[in-house]
Write an enzyme that holds these catalytic residues in place. Structure first.
Site, PDB file in Angstrom:
ATOM      1  N   HIS A 218       0.830  -1.205   0.000  1.00  0.00           N
ATOM      2  CA  HIS A 218       0.000   0.000   0.000  1.00  0.00           C
ATOM      3  C   HIS A 218       0.872   1.267   0.000  1.00  0.00           C
ATOM      4  CE1 HIS A 218      -3.710   2.297   1.056  1.00  0.00           C
ATOM      5  NE2 HIS A 218      -2.818   3.120   1.591  1.00  0.00           N
ATOM      6  N   GLU A 219       1.759   1.347   0.969  1.00  0.00           N
ATOM      7  CA  GLU A 219       2.551   2.578   1.097  1.00  0.00           C
ATOM      8  C   GLU A 219       3.500   2.759  -0.081  1.00  0.00           C
ATOM      9  OE1 GLU A 219       1.518   4.710   3.091  1.00  0.00           O
ATOM     10  OE2 GLU A 219       0.290   3.405   4.350  1.00  0.00           O
TER      11      GLU A 219
ATOM     12  N   HIS B 273       1.819   4.912  -2.635  1.00  0.00           N
ATOM     13  CA  HIS B 273       1.917   6.344  -2.313  1.00  0.00           C
ATOM     14  C   HIS B 273       3.327   6.850  -2.622  1.00  0.00           C
ATOM     15  CE1 HIS B 273      -2.024   6.771  -0.521  1.00  0.00           C
ATOM     16  NE2 HIS B 273      -1.796   5.890   0.426  1.00  0.00           N
TER      17      HIS B 273
ATOM     18  N   GLU C 185      -4.759   7.593  -3.233  1.00  0.00           N
ATOM     19  CA  GLU C 185      -5.195   6.294  -2.720  1.00  0.00           C
ATOM     20  C   GLU C 185      -5.414   5.297  -3.861  1.00  0.00           C
ATOM     21  OE1 GLU C 185      -4.878   6.099   0.394  1.00  0.00           O
ATOM     22  OE2 GLU C 185      -5.898   4.257   0.977  1.00  0.00           O
TER      23      GLU C 185
HETATM   24 ZN    ZN Z   1      -3.225   5.185   1.747  1.00  0.00          ZN
END
Ligand code: ZN
Length: 504
Positions: A265-266, A269, A295
């Site tokens: 997830h990160e 980003h 996101e």
């Molecule tokens: Zn996030």
């Protein structure tokens, strides 16, 4: 030739960005390696840097330079670097200058007190302690929205702070539709027998989990020479410049899924920020265009890749090499199924892919009702439980796992903090369809552990623009149409029909 107003404006805004970068570095350190004793001095130091950055941005000289720069770039291409820089500078300047300094200070002090109270009220399961503070937060959130003026709905200016261009009028039908399609789908899937996943709860040393996850995100395209991965309590990605973008993660030695999902997830980003055009360095354009688009990148790597059959057909080999004993009796297909187990749960951050948005729907609905005045803060705890039961299908036994579970309402305004999560899921599906439409070889590449085509596509279509292209325009450019939950609903239906057949 005399220096243009545009150049002088950019030099001033570079100072604002560098002050923010320095404040982010203090925040990163605070959340990773700072000893607990550093907390109070660190809070003071961060507040000072934020205040100086804010003062530099709303300086009357910036207002004068903006007017001149607007005249200078009047004939420049509207999508170009100069016009976009001035447009975003005007937007940020107006938004921050509209709020009186005394209010900003009072709100910061109130927020710090509320956050502190929340850190104590949550473990004590003491919602009564924070309700009066929340009451004031709600008042101040309404006031903050009013400073922006001219909005159709009180939540619109709060939403615009993170998802520019989106309004309650656009989002309410989106959330209502997702509620209608996802609630029955989740209910059906939950009634099915879940696949075996006991093996993800065996003992996995954290260091080795992080090393495996770090190797995978480096393959995705997260550049470790311009970033690094560290453990923390609440994972986040943060940037000090385009060439120094850090990601953080967390894990449990007895639950393999968490560190994988968090790190993937990160990395999404982080890659967004690393993928910005280098020309945007130290300008206001050097950020993601919105919370929802940001996101979309993190959820794509976490779910569309990290919970896909194609990815695990490749990555299960390296995973079993890292954990040969723990995974001796498991194969890639079983692991893929275990990554996608759907179980009722009350905690948003631990939710599976299918039920995640149900948690967001609860929060989005409740915060609109609070802002509209149809829900009283005094009734919030019970409303939370009732709405969770109705939408998510579960009811927490405590407020700690209810209204106190998320930090958002206790660390900023009430309103505008949650829609980005679901926008991200919806957009990830639209962007994925666009990427695969253009490059049908992507799924087969993912199954071979090759990600360059996908990463290159996201970089050229989304990342490099930063804030130069507004979110609604970017969605049109990338997906060829407006925001549309159709591709996301189709993806979930097909994936979960395969994993949990209706007639099974
Ligand atoms: Zn996030």
């Amino acid at each position: 030739m005399a220096e243009s107003a545009f150049d002088r404006l950019q030099a001033r805004l570079a100072d604002v960005m560098d002050l923010r970068g320095a404040e982010f570095l203090l925040k990163w350190d605070q959340s990773t390696y700072m000893p607990p004793g550093g907390a109070s001095a660190r809070a003071r130091q961060r507040a000072l840097l934020s205040q100086i950055a804010h003062e530099r941005l709303v300086d009357p000289e910036v207002g004068r330079l903006l007017e001149q720069a607007e005249r200078e770039v009047a004939d420049a291409p509207p999508d170009g670097f100069e016009a976009a820089s001035v447009r975003i500078a005007r937007r940020d300047f107006e938004r921050e200058a509209a709020v009186p300094p005394a209010f900003t200070r009072a709100f910061q002090e109130h927020t710090a007190a509320t956050y502190q109270a929340w850190t104590e009220a949550r473990p004590a399961d003491d919602v009564a302690r924070v309700l009066p503070l929340l009451e004031r937060s709600l008042d101040m959130s309404r006031t903050l929205a009013e400073f922006q003026g001219g909005a159709e709905h009180v939540a619109d200016p709060l939403i615009a702070r993170s998802d520019f261009g989106f309004t309650v009028a656009m989002l309410r039908p989106l959330f209502a539709r997702l509620r209608e399609t996802l609630v029955p789908l989740a209910r059906r899937v939950r009634a099915c027998e879940p696949p075996r996943d006991d093996f993800v709860r065996r003992s996995y040393p954290l260091e080795e989990q992080f090393a495996f996850a770090a190797a995978r995100v480096a393959e995705f395209g997260y550049d470790m020479r311009r970033g690094r991965l560290d453990p923390t309590h609440h994972p986040f990605a943060i940037e000090f410049s385009i060439d120094d973008v850090r990601i953080t993660t967390r894990g449990r030695h007895d639950y393999l899924v968490e560190a994988l999902a968090c790190t993937f997830h990160e990395s999404g980003h982080g890659m967004y920020h690393q993928g910005l055009d280098p020309r945007l360095e130290a300008t206001l354009l050097a950020d993601g265009t919105s919370a929802g688009v940001h996101e979309s990148q993190s959820r794509m790597w976490e779910n569309r890749i990290g919970r896909s059959r194609a990815f695990w057909s490749y990555a299960f080999g390296p995973l079993r090499s890292a954990f040969p004993d723990q995974l001796a009796d498991v194969d890639a297909e079983a692991f893929y199924r275990a990554m996608n187990v759907v179980r009722p749960g009350v905690i948003r951050t631990r939710a599976d892919e299918l039920t995640y948005d149900l948690h967001v729907i609860v929060r989005f609905e409740l915060e609109l009702e609070l802002l509209e005045g149809t829900l009283a803060v005094a009734d919030l705890s019970e409303a939370w439980h009732a709405r969770s039961e109705e939408v998510v299908g579960v009811r927490a036994d405590t407020d700690r796992d209810g209204v106190l579970q998320d930090v958002h309402w206790f660390s900023g305004p009430i309103g505008g903090a949650f829609q980005g999560y679901t926008l991200g899921n919806v957009l990830a599906a639209q962007f994925w369809d666009a990427a695969v439409g253009e490059h049908p070889e992507i799924p087969a590449e993912v199954a071979r552990g090759r990600f360059e085509t996908l990463t290159g596509w996201t970089r050229s279509r989304i990342h490099r623009h930063g804030r130069a292209v507004d979110p609604l325009a970017l969605i049109h450019q990338v997906a060829g149409g407006p925001l549309d939950p159709g591709p996301y609903e189709r993806y979930l239906r097909e994936k979960y029909e395969d994993l949990y057949p209706s007639d099974g």
